[in-house]
Design a protein around this motif. Structure first.
Motif, PDB file in Angstrom:
ATOM      1  N   GLU A  25       2.552   0.867  12.756  1.00 52.29           N
ATOM      2  CA  GLU A  25       1.272   1.843  13.398  1.00 52.29           C
ATOM      3  C   GLU A  25       0.476   1.378  12.215  1.00 52.29           C
ATOM      4  N   VAL A  26       0.552   1.900  10.782  1.00 54.87           N
ATOM      5  CA  VAL A  26      -0.420   0.982   9.589  1.00 54.87           C
ATOM      6  C   VAL A  26      -0.766   0.206   9.510  1.00 54.87           C
ATOM      7  N   LYS A  27       0.040  -0.959   9.358  1.00 61.39           N
ATOM      8  CA  LYS A  27       0.152  -2.114   9.574  1.00 61.39           C
ATOM      9  C   LYS A  27      -1.252  -2.915  10.604  1.00 61.39           C
ATOM     10  N   GLU A  28      -0.941  -2.081  11.628  1.00 62.92           N
ATOM     11  CA  GLU A  28      -1.708  -2.069  12.715  1.00 62.92           C
ATOM     12  C   GLU A  28      -3.438  -1.896  13.036  1.00 62.92           C
ATOM     13  N   ILE A  29      -3.250  -0.422  11.864  1.00 60.63           N
ATOM     14  CA  ILE A  29      -4.718  -0.056  11.425  1.00 60.63           C
ATOM     15  C   ILE A  29      -5.189  -0.843  10.349  1.00 60.63           C
TER      16      ILE A  29
END
Length: 200
Positions: A25-29
């Protein structure tokens, strides 16, 4: 029941603080930010990436050091790079620019963060130009209404630059007045600059 946007933002910050955002999710953000799709959520999203993703996202955070659209975002970038990740020396040029009180920084968010950030950079290594800039602010302020505050913050940053811990840099040692303490700090900073200038 669908979560409101404000709830999502609040939860995101809380999850970043307690470490429960998965790296996927960090990567998506981070991708949302780098594609310019963060909109008015930029502060919260950048905070989440910095807190949950760590120094792997240094270059993304550094892009926002000078961010006229939202000075609070610039202040966040300064705090993360100088205080949390201790890589501020790489960005001294940006910090010096922010110490010059850019016109876009209307409420001084980025400037105040840069004052503290300069202290953190100097705590980790000597930099004559940064120390001179802090000294000037501590001695003269900026010729504005809030000079007392600016001078106090610059003095605390100088204490940090001279090796004080966070707690020690916030207040005078027992038995000393703030004025005496400040004068001593300024003298010590001048001595440090003088010694550095004499070295080959």
């Amino acid at each position: 029941m669908k979560m409101t946007h404000d709830e999502y933002r609040r939860q995101l910050i809380a999850r970043a603080k307690d470490g429960s955002i998965p790296q996927r999710e960090v990567k998506e953000i981070a991708q949302i930010i780098s594609e310019g799709r963060a909109g008015r959520d930029l502060y919260q999203l950048l905070y989440a990436v910095a807190r949950a993703g760590g120094p792997a996202y240094e270059s993304l955070v550094a892009e926002y050091l000078v961010h006229p659209e939202d000075p609070e975002v610039a202040a966040l970038a300064v705090q993360v790079l100088t205080g949390h990740w201790r890589v501020g020396a790489k960005y001294r040029k940006h910090i010096l620019e922010l110490l010059g009180s850019p016109e876009w920084d209307l409420s001084d968010d980025a400037f105040m963060a840069a004052v503290s950030g300069a202290g953190e950079i100097l705590h980790d290594g000597f930099d004559a130009e940064l120390l001179r800039t802090l000294l000037k602010l501590a001695e003269e302020g900026r010729g504005e209404y809030d000079d007392d505050l600016v001078q106090r913050l610059a003095g605390e940053a100088i204490a940090r630059a001279l090796g004080a811990s966070h707690a020690e840099s916030m207040r005078p040692p027992e038995g000393a007045t703030r004025a005496e303490w400040s004068q001593g700090l300024l003298r010590a900073a001048h001595d440090r600059l003088h010694d550095a200038a004499r070295q080959p």
